[in-house]
Design a protein around this motif. Structure first.
Motif, PDB file in Angstrom:
ATOM      1  N   ILE A  57       0.986  -1.254   0.019  1.00 32.54           N
ATOM      2  CA  ILE A  57      -0.022   0.025  -0.175  1.00 32.54           C
ATOM      3  C   ILE A  57       0.919   1.054   0.141  1.00 32.54           C
ATOM      4  O   ILE A  57       1.529   1.690   0.853  1.00 32.54           O
ATOM      5  CB  ILE A  57      -1.110   0.072   1.201  1.00 32.54           C
ATOM      6  CG1 ILE A  57      -1.652  -1.262   1.446  1.00 32.54           C
ATOM      7  CG2 ILE A  57      -1.698   0.966   1.311  1.00 32.54           C
ATOM      8  CD1 ILE A  57      -2.436  -1.515   2.744  1.00 32.54           C
ATOM      9  N   PHE A  72       0.411   5.517  -3.201  1.00 31.07           N
ATOM     10  CA  PHE A  72      -1.141   5.798  -3.099  1.00 31.07           C
ATOM     11  C   PHE A  72      -1.419   6.680  -1.927  1.00 31.07           C
ATOM     12  O   PHE A  72      -2.465   7.428  -1.966  1.00 31.07           O
ATOM     13  CB  PHE A  72      -1.601   4.456  -2.698  1.00 31.07           C
ATOM     14  CG  PHE A  72      -3.087   4.100  -2.276  1.00 31.07           C
ATOM     15  CD1 PHE A  72      -4.002   4.232  -3.148  1.00 31.07           C
ATOM     16  CD2 PHE A  72      -3.256   3.938  -1.003  1.00 31.07           C
ATOM     17  CE1 PHE A  72      -5.408   4.311  -2.846  1.00 31.07           C
ATOM     18  CE2 PHE A  72      -4.597   3.885  -0.738  1.00 31.07           C
ATOM     19  CZ  PHE A  72      -5.612   4.102  -1.569  1.00 31.07           C
ATOM     20  N   TYR A  97     -11.145   1.885  -0.840  1.00 32.17           N
ATOM     21  CA  TYR A  97      -9.857   1.913  -1.629  1.00 32.17           C
ATOM     22  C   TYR A  97     -10.532   2.344  -2.859  1.00 32.17           C
ATOM     23  O   TYR A  97      -9.849   3.318  -3.603  1.00 32.17           O
ATOM     24  CB  TYR A  97      -9.223   0.316  -1.767  1.00 32.17           C
ATOM     25  CG  TYR A  97      -8.005   0.563  -2.615  1.00 32.17           C
ATOM     26  CD1 TYR A  97      -6.694   0.744  -2.206  1.00 32.17           C
ATOM     27  CD2 TYR A  97      -7.976   0.376  -4.154  1.00 32.17           C
ATOM     28  CE1 TYR A  97      -5.566   0.781  -3.024  1.00 32.17           C
ATOM     29  CE2 TYR A  97      -7.121   0.215  -4.812  1.00 32.17           C
ATOM     30  CZ  TYR A  97      -5.849   0.630  -4.378  1.00 32.17           C
ATOM     31  OH  TYR A  97      -4.824   0.744  -5.361  1.00 32.17           O
ATOM     32  N   ALA A 121      -9.530   5.648  -5.176  1.00 31.11           N
ATOM     33  CA  ALA A 121      -9.062   5.870  -6.455  1.00 31.11           C
ATOM     34  C   ALA A 121      -9.942   6.450  -7.375  1.00 31.11           C
ATOM     35  O   ALA A 121      -9.244   7.149  -8.151  1.00 31.11           O
ATOM     36  CB  ALA A 121      -8.876   4.114  -6.676  1.00 31.11           C
ATOM     37  N   GLN A 169      -7.772  -6.630  -1.416  1.00 27.32           N
ATOM     38  CA  GLN A 169      -7.524  -5.504  -2.115  1.00 27.32           C
ATOM     39  C   GLN A 169      -6.389  -5.314  -2.758  1.00 27.32           C
ATOM     40  O   GLN A 169      -6.212  -4.650  -3.867  1.00 27.32           O
ATOM     41  CB  GLN A 169      -7.186  -4.561  -0.621  1.00 27.32           C
ATOM     42  CG  GLN A 169      -6.811  -3.281  -0.913  1.00 27.32           C
ATOM     43  CD  GLN A 169      -5.124  -3.143  -1.262  1.00 27.32           C
ATOM     44  OE1 GLN A 169      -4.491  -3.786  -0.747  1.00 27.32           O
ATOM     45  NE2 GLN A 169      -4.876  -1.786  -1.999  1.00 27.32           N
ATOM     46  N   GLU A 215      -6.324  -3.647  -6.552  1.00 25.34           N
ATOM     47  CA  GLU A 215      -5.033  -2.926  -6.782  1.00 25.34           C
ATOM     48  C   GLU A 215      -4.632  -3.065  -8.146  1.00 25.34           C
ATOM     49  O   GLU A 215      -4.330  -2.191  -9.111  1.00 25.34           O
ATOM     50  CB  GLU A 215      -4.134  -2.683  -5.684  1.00 25.34           C
ATOM     51  CG  GLU A 215      -3.128  -1.519  -5.952  1.00 25.34           C
ATOM     52  CD  GLU A 215      -1.975  -1.577  -4.949  1.00 25.34           C
ATOM     53  OE1 GLU A 215      -1.126  -0.957  -5.017  1.00 25.34           O
ATOM     54  OE2 GLU A 215      -2.312  -2.354  -3.973  1.00 25.34           O
ATOM     55  N   ASN A 216      -4.299  -4.380  -8.316  1.00 22.35           N
ATOM     56  CA  ASN A 216      -3.843  -4.743  -9.497  1.00 22.35           C
ATOM     57  C   ASN A 216      -4.705  -4.535 -10.882  1.00 22.35           C
ATOM     58  O   ASN A 216      -4.160  -4.155 -11.795  1.00 22.35           O
ATOM     59  CB  ASN A 216      -3.528  -6.317  -9.353  1.00 22.35           C
ATOM     60  CG  ASN A 216      -2.873  -7.076 -10.717  1.00 22.35           C
ATOM     61  OD1 ASN A 216      -1.610  -7.067 -11.113  1.00 22.35           O
ATOM     62  ND2 ASN A 216      -3.868  -7.599 -11.420  1.00 22.35           N
ATOM     63  N   LYS A 246      -4.517  -0.846 -11.633  1.00 21.15           N
ATOM     64  CA  LYS A 246      -3.175  -0.504 -12.109  1.00 21.15           C
ATOM     65  C   LYS A 246      -3.076  -0.643 -13.535  1.00 21.15           C
ATOM     66  O   LYS A 246      -2.757  -0.041 -14.354  1.00 21.15           O
ATOM     67  CB  LYS A 246      -2.182  -1.120 -11.313  1.00 21.15           C
ATOM     68  CG  LYS A 246      -0.739  -0.949 -11.815  1.00 21.15           C
ATOM     69  CD  LYS A 246       0.240  -1.349 -10.904  1.00 21.15           C
ATOM     70  CE  LYS A 246       1.592  -1.172 -11.201  1.00 21.15           C
ATOM     71  NZ  LYS A 246       2.791  -1.492 -10.268  1.00 21.15           N
TER      72      LYS A 246
END
Length: 407
Positions: free
Chosen positions: A203, A207, A260, A264, A293, A297-298, A301
């Motif tokens: 994390i 971020f 999250y 974002a 999470q 996130e992946n 991204k």
């Protein structure tokens, strides 16, 4: 415990005479158990040995401590049928079962020092001069973990016995195996904690910096929005850096994912579109902490990389018989399957895949090899990650407070 050690232990203890075993099982016969239920004397003694060993094992799986030694020593003494038995660490007597502690306790540590120094067991006369003391002879055997002497098991008897020497050695080896398993459990716990620390480290400061920068940008233009995002950020970091429990509920994990995503989305605006489709019946399911999470996130991204058009991330959670299935899908640039293989094989030089590897590894450790991540991807074809979690699994229980609402 290996099969060889178990066989040797049973053989040695049955050879010891089986008097204690048969006596106890005869007592059970008197309380309603038929003779035919016991089988032959050897079978009865073998069953008693296995049953008693199974009762001694759980305390020892906690390591060699005063509490575990106290709980195990009575069972170990019953296995050997000796006058007394004691367990020590390298410095003191941890537990003593039977008579003689008052006048043998301090002197016995001299023998313990000798056994620890050589790493070899020894038999010796106690030369006790206390009237009516039956502890006239003893066998001391080291307890070792990874070739390191952790302590000593000492069995006391009225007279010298070659069979007791062998039996005490086998029991000590069995105890050592339980202590090694305890060390493996601790190593596994340390590994899981290290992996969670790695995920927390992932994390990234980027971020955190980007989130705070976005929040700051709303402070003057939209204070209410800034306040909402700040609360989301506080709750997200509080959950991510909590210190209790290896497991959480799907509801809590998805709630953290939602926070999250909100952070974002505040950064990317309309370019990031996220859909959550959650079946309420799977929300109480337990799973490894901080498991979803990194996958979201992946997805963000790789979904947002090298493109200007909107990216769609879909997170679904559904019931599938004995399992809960979570799918995380993006319509982004995808990934070269060979690169994905290297990531899941743990080649750390593929830095961007630490989260994928970590989650895949933890799922396999907890649920078995057939519960790793299932990833479908190709260059330009997006990516879909499937997590299949058993709804009930031994040893998996969430330690959390309230279950938050999702959606």
């Amino acid at each position: 415990m290996t099969a060889l050690t178990l066989t040797a232990l049973v053989t040695a203890l049955v050879a010891l005479g089986c008097g204690v075993a048969l006596g106890r099982w005869s007592s059970r016969c008197a309380h309603g158990t038929r003779d035919s239920d016991l089988g032959t004397p050897t079978e009865a003694a073998t069953f008693f040995t296995l049953h008693t060993a199974s009762l001694a094992a759980p305390p020892l799986r906690g390591g060699l401590t005063v509490e575990s030694a106290r709980k195990a020593s009575r069972r170990l003494r019953a296995l050997l049928g000796t006058e007394a038995l004691c367990l020590t660490d390298r410095e003191q007597v941890l537990a003593w079962d039977g008579p003689g502690l008052a006048h043998h306790g301090e002197l016995i540590m001299e023998q313990v020092a000798s056994v620890l120094a050589t790493g070899r067991g020894k038999a010796f006369p106690t030369r006790c001069r206390v009237a009516d003391c039956t502890l006239q002879w003893a066998v001391a055997t080291p307890l070792a973990v990874d070739d390191t002497q952790q302590g000593v098991l000492i069995a006391f008897a009225e007279r010298e016995s070659a069979v007791l020497v062998r039996a005490a050695g086998e029991v000590a080896r069995w105890v050592s195996v339980q202590l090694e398993l305890a060390e493996l459990d601790r190593s596994r716990t340390r590994l899981i904690e290290a992996e969670i620390r790695a995920l927390r480290a992932q994390i990234s400061p980027h971020f955190i910096y980007n989130s705070l920068a976005v929040i700051a940008s709303f402070v003057r233009t939209d204070p209410d929005r800034a306040r909402e995002l700040l609360l989301e950020f506080a709750d997200f970091t509080r959950y991510s850096f909590r210190r209790h429990g290896d497991f959480t509920t799907l509801a809590e994990e998805l709630h953290s994912v939602e926070q999250y995503v909100n952070l974002a989305r505040a950064r990317f605006g309309d370019r990031l579109q996220v859909s959550l489709e959650i079946a309420p019946e799977v929300l109480p399911v337990s799973l490894p902490f901080l498991c979803l999470q990194p996958l979201v996130e992946n997805a963000i991204k790789h979904g947002m990389a090298d493109r200007t058009e909107p990216c769609l991330i879909t997170v679904t959670a559904r019931d599938s018989g004995p399992d809960a299935v979570v799918e995380i899908e993006d319509d982004g640039v995808g990934m070269d399957p060979e690169r994905l293989r290297r990531i899941l094989d743990g080649e750390r030089r593929v830095d961007s895949g630490i989260g994928l590897f970590n989650v895949d590894e933890r799922l396999r450790q907890v649920y078995g090899e057939d519960h790793g991540l299932v990833v479908e991807t190709a260059m330009g074809a997006g990516m879909k990650i499937t997590v299949r979690v058993p709804k009930y699994h031994r040893g998996v229980q969430a330690s959390c407070a309230a279950t938050p609402a999702v959606g």
